[in-house]
Design a protein around this motif. Structure first.
Motif, PDB file in Angstrom:
ATOM      1  N   ILE A  42       0.842  -1.207   0.000  1.00  0.00           N
ATOM      2  CA  ILE A  42       0.000   0.000   0.000  1.00  0.00           C
ATOM      3  C   ILE A  42       0.874   1.252   0.000  1.00  0.00           C
ATOM      4  O   ILE A  42       0.608   2.203  -0.734  1.00  0.00           O
ATOM      5  CB  ILE A  42      -0.969  -0.014   1.199  1.00  0.00           C
ATOM      6  CG1 ILE A  42      -2.064  -1.043   0.932  1.00  0.00           C
ATOM      7  CG2 ILE A  42      -1.576   1.361   1.438  1.00  0.00           C
ATOM      8  CD1 ILE A  42      -3.018  -1.231   2.070  1.00  0.00           C
ATOM      9  N   CYS A  83      -7.193  -2.287  -3.577  1.00  0.00           N
ATOM     10  CA  CYS A  83      -7.789  -3.304  -2.706  1.00  0.00           C
ATOM     11  C   CYS A  83      -9.021  -3.966  -3.327  1.00  0.00           C
ATOM     12  O   CYS A  83      -9.548  -4.925  -2.758  1.00  0.00           O
ATOM     13  CB  CYS A  83      -8.153  -2.688  -1.361  1.00  0.00           C
ATOM     14  SG  CYS A  83      -6.717  -2.194  -0.390  1.00  0.00           S
ATOM     15  N   THR A 122     -13.583  -1.698   5.479  1.00  0.00           N
ATOM     16  CA  THR A 122     -12.472  -0.780   5.727  1.00  0.00           C
ATOM     17  C   THR A 122     -13.010   0.633   5.902  1.00  0.00           C
ATOM     18  O   THR A 122     -13.915   1.059   5.190  1.00  0.00           O
ATOM     19  CB  THR A 122     -11.483  -0.825   4.551  1.00  0.00           C
ATOM     20  OG1 THR A 122     -10.988  -2.154   4.445  1.00  0.00           O
ATOM     21  CG2 THR A 122     -10.325   0.128   4.763  1.00  0.00           C
ATOM     22  N   PHE A 159      -8.371  -1.192   8.716  1.00  0.00           N
ATOM     23  CA  PHE A 159      -8.686  -2.372   7.925  1.00  0.00           C
ATOM     24  C   PHE A 159      -9.338  -3.411   8.821  1.00  0.00           C
ATOM     25  O   PHE A 159      -8.846  -3.689   9.911  1.00  0.00           O
ATOM     26  CB  PHE A 159      -7.416  -2.961   7.292  1.00  0.00           C
ATOM     27  CG  PHE A 159      -6.806  -2.073   6.256  1.00  0.00           C
ATOM     28  CD1 PHE A 159      -7.309  -2.047   4.971  1.00  0.00           C
ATOM     29  CD2 PHE A 159      -5.741  -1.250   6.574  1.00  0.00           C
ATOM     30  CE1 PHE A 159      -6.747  -1.225   4.006  1.00  0.00           C
ATOM     31  CE2 PHE A 159      -5.175  -0.427   5.624  1.00  0.00           C
ATOM     32  CZ  PHE A 159      -5.679  -0.409   4.336  1.00  0.00           C
TER      33      PHE A 159
END
Length: 170
Positions: A42, A83, A122, A159
């Motif tokens: 990320i 994601c 998330t 998350f």
């Protein structure tokens, strides 16, 4: 003495707090020291990009309309693409990727995070350093969070997945 209208002690303590904040984040600079492959990817693929990834740009447009800076909007849109989040929700918890804007109150933000956690979604809490109350709220969210959280100054990512409890300040 008050050069610039502020007592020297207040300016110095503010600068010391800023230095402490920067030093605590230095160990994760550009992903170095991040021992989570998920978070490292990320950092390298989302936070360090200046352009939008190919894909849907609906979240990007909604964030710009909500007053989010272009840089942060690009990062959040790229995170959603990276994601694989198909849906997003601004100030609501009924989507895969929920964004709590700075206009959302304390109780509403806590409720949104609680509801998203129960559903395994998330959450991005925008402007985590926008005043003492917002900082205290974000500290509370991180302390109660059961999975990985990432703080990159512009927003706090929570998350809700299989990852262990970890907190990264980037």
């Amino acid at each position: 003495m008050k050069p610039g209208g502020h007592p020297i002690g207040l300016r110095l303590s503010g600068r010391m707090a800023e230095l402490r904040n920067r030093l605590s984040r230095a160990r994760y600079f550009r992903g170095h020291g991040v021992h989570s492959p998920f978070v490292y990817t990320i950092v390298r693929e989302v936070f360090m990009r200046r352009e939008l990834l190919p894909g849907d740009r609906a979240l990007y447009g909604a964030l710009l309309e909500a007053g989010v800076s272009r840089r942060r909007a690009v990062q959040l849109q790229n995170l959603a693409i990276h994601c694989g989040y198909a849906t997003f929700g601004l100030d609501r918890a009924d989507a895969e990727f929920c964004v709590a804007t700075r206009g959302l109150g304390r109780q509403e933000t806590l409720g949104l995070v609680r509801e998203a956690a129960a559903a395994g979604r998330t959450v991005a809490v925008l402007a985590p350093y926008d005043g003492c109350e917002r900082q205290a709220l974000c500290r509370q969210l991180v302390a109660a969070h059961r999975s990985t959280s990432v703080d990159n100054r512009g927003y706090l990512l929570l998350f809700h997945n299989y990852l262990p409890k970890q907190h990264f300040r980037i």
